[in-house]
Scaffold this motif. Sequence first.
Motif, mmCIF file in Angstrom:
data_model
loop_
_atom_site.group_PDB
_atom_site.id
_atom_site.type_symbol
_atom_site.label_atom_id
_atom_site.label_comp_id
_atom_site.label_asym_id
_atom_site.label_seq_id
_atom_site.Cartn_x
_atom_site.Cartn_y
_atom_site.Cartn_z
ATOM 1 N N ASP A 60 -14.837 -15.262 -1.395
ATOM 2 C CA ASP A 60 -15.632 -14.829 -0.241
ATOM 3 C C ASP A 60 -15.324 -15.690 0.980
ATOM 4 O O ASP A 60 -15.183 -15.182 2.101
ATOM 5 C CB ASP A 60 -17.125 -14.910 -0.564
ATOM 6 C CG ASP A 60 -17.583 -13.837 -1.536
ATOM 7 O OD1 ASP A 60 -16.850 -12.845 -1.726
ATOM 8 O OD2 ASP A 60 -18.663 -14.003 -2.122
ATOM 9 N N LEU A 61 -15.209 -16.999 0.765
ATOM 10 C CA LEU A 61 -14.901 -17.906 1.870
ATOM 11 C C LEU A 61 -13.498 -17.658 2.410
ATOM 12 O O LEU A 61 -13.279 -17.637 3.630
ATOM 13 C CB LEU A 61 -15.035 -19.356 1.400
ATOM 14 C CG LEU A 61 -14.710 -20.436 2.448
ATOM 15 C CD1 LEU A 61 -15.669 -20.341 3.627
ATOM 16 C CD2 LEU A 61 -14.775 -21.823 1.821
ATOM 17 N N TYR B 230 -13.510 -14.526 4.496
ATOM 18 C CA TYR B 230 -14.132 -14.768 5.798
ATOM 19 C C TYR B 230 -13.176 -15.532 6.716
ATOM 20 O O TYR B 230 -13.014 -15.183 7.896
ATOM 21 C CB TYR B 230 -15.430 -15.556 5.607
ATOM 22 C CG TYR B 230 -16.073 -15.986 6.909
ATOM 23 C CD1 TYR B 230 -16.830 -15.083 7.655
ATOM 24 C CD2 TYR B 230 -15.913 -17.289 7.387
ATOM 25 C CE1 TYR B 230 -17.405 -15.476 8.859
ATOM 26 C CE2 TYR B 230 -16.492 -17.686 8.576
ATOM 27 C CZ TYR B 230 -17.237 -16.777 9.314
ATOM 28 O OH TYR B 230 -17.807 -17.161 10.504
ATOM 29 N N THR C 225 -7.309 -20.102 6.433
ATOM 30 C CA THR C 225 -7.565 -20.150 4.997
ATOM 31 C C THR C 225 -7.280 -21.538 4.431
ATOM 32 O O THR C 225 -7.953 -21.994 3.512
ATOM 33 C CB THR C 225 -6.725 -19.103 4.242
ATOM 34 O OG1 THR C 225 -5.332 -19.304 4.507
ATOM 35 C CG2 THR C 225 -7.113 -17.682 4.645
ATOM 36 N N ALA D 54 -10.223 -23.678 5.188
ATOM 37 C CA ALA D 54 -11.347 -23.273 4.347
ATOM 38 C C ALA D 54 -11.208 -23.833 2.937
ATOM 39 O O ALA D 54 -12.208 -24.140 2.281
ATOM 40 C CB ALA D 54 -11.435 -21.741 4.303
ATOM 41 N N PHE E 166 -14.144 -25.976 1.138
ATOM 42 C CA PHE E 166 -14.729 -25.601 -0.148
ATOM 43 C C PHE E 166 -14.710 -26.774 -1.115
ATOM 44 O O PHE E 166 -15.696 -27.049 -1.803
ATOM 45 C CB PHE E 166 -13.981 -24.416 -0.748
ATOM 46 C CG PHE E 166 -14.532 -23.965 -2.069
ATOM 47 C CD1 PHE E 166 -15.554 -23.036 -2.131
ATOM 48 C CD2 PHE E 166 -14.034 -24.483 -3.259
ATOM 49 C CE1 PHE E 166 -16.084 -22.634 -3.349
ATOM 50 C CE2 PHE E 166 -14.557 -24.088 -4.478
ATOM 51 C CZ PHE E 166 -15.584 -23.159 -4.526
#
Length: 205
Positions: free
Chosen positions: A71-72, A75, A91, A94, A98
Motif C-alpha cells: 500500500d505504501l 502511494y 518508492t 518509502a 517503512f
Amino acid sequence: MPKRGYHHGNLRQALVEAALRLIEVKGPTGFTLSEAAKQAGVTPAAVYRHFEGREDLIAEAARQGFSMFADLMQYAYEKGQPSALAAFESTGRAYLAFARKHPGHYIAMFESGISVNRTAELADAAGRARGIFERAVTELCENIPPHKRPPASMFSAHILALSHGVVELYARNTPGSASPFSPEDLLESGIGIYLRGLGLIGPDA
C-alpha cells in the motif's frame, strides 16, 4: 481480570502484535510461543487455536507487513507521477520510511528466513509489493532498446538489495556503523550510479 486477547475479541491479532514487539527486541528466532502468549495475556495452549507454531505466527506478521508495504509503495509510486524517475525515487524513499516505522514487520518480511511461499496469502502480498517495483522499473526503462533492457525482475531485485543494505548498515543505529551521510542520501546516490550505468540519467542529473 479477563485475558486481554479474549477481552478484545481478536486473539489472533493480539498474538501477531505480541510477536512483532518480541521480534523487534529479540529477533525472529529469539522468542518462544509461550512468550508471545504471555504478552497477549493468554495461555500457551490458546496460541495453537490460531497458529501451528512460531513460524506460522511470524508468517502472518510478514503477510500483514507486505500488505502494508505494498500500500505504501503504491502511494509513493502514484505520488511521484507523472515522471517515471520521480515515481521510482519516491518508492525508494518509502522503503526506508517503512523499515524505520515498522521494524518488526520489516524483520519478519526480510530477515526471518520465512519463505514468501509459505502460504498463498503471504505469496500474494509479497507479489503485489514486488509488482509495484517492477512496474516502476518497466516504465523507467521504456526508452532503452528492448535487446539492451534489463529484465524488470532483475533490475528491481538490484534496487531492493541496495535498499536493504542501506537499512541494515545505516538506518538501524547499529553501534559502530554510523555514516557521515544520511540513509536517504546513500540510497539516492547508489541508485543514481546504477541508473547512470544503464544510461537512464545523465551525469549531471
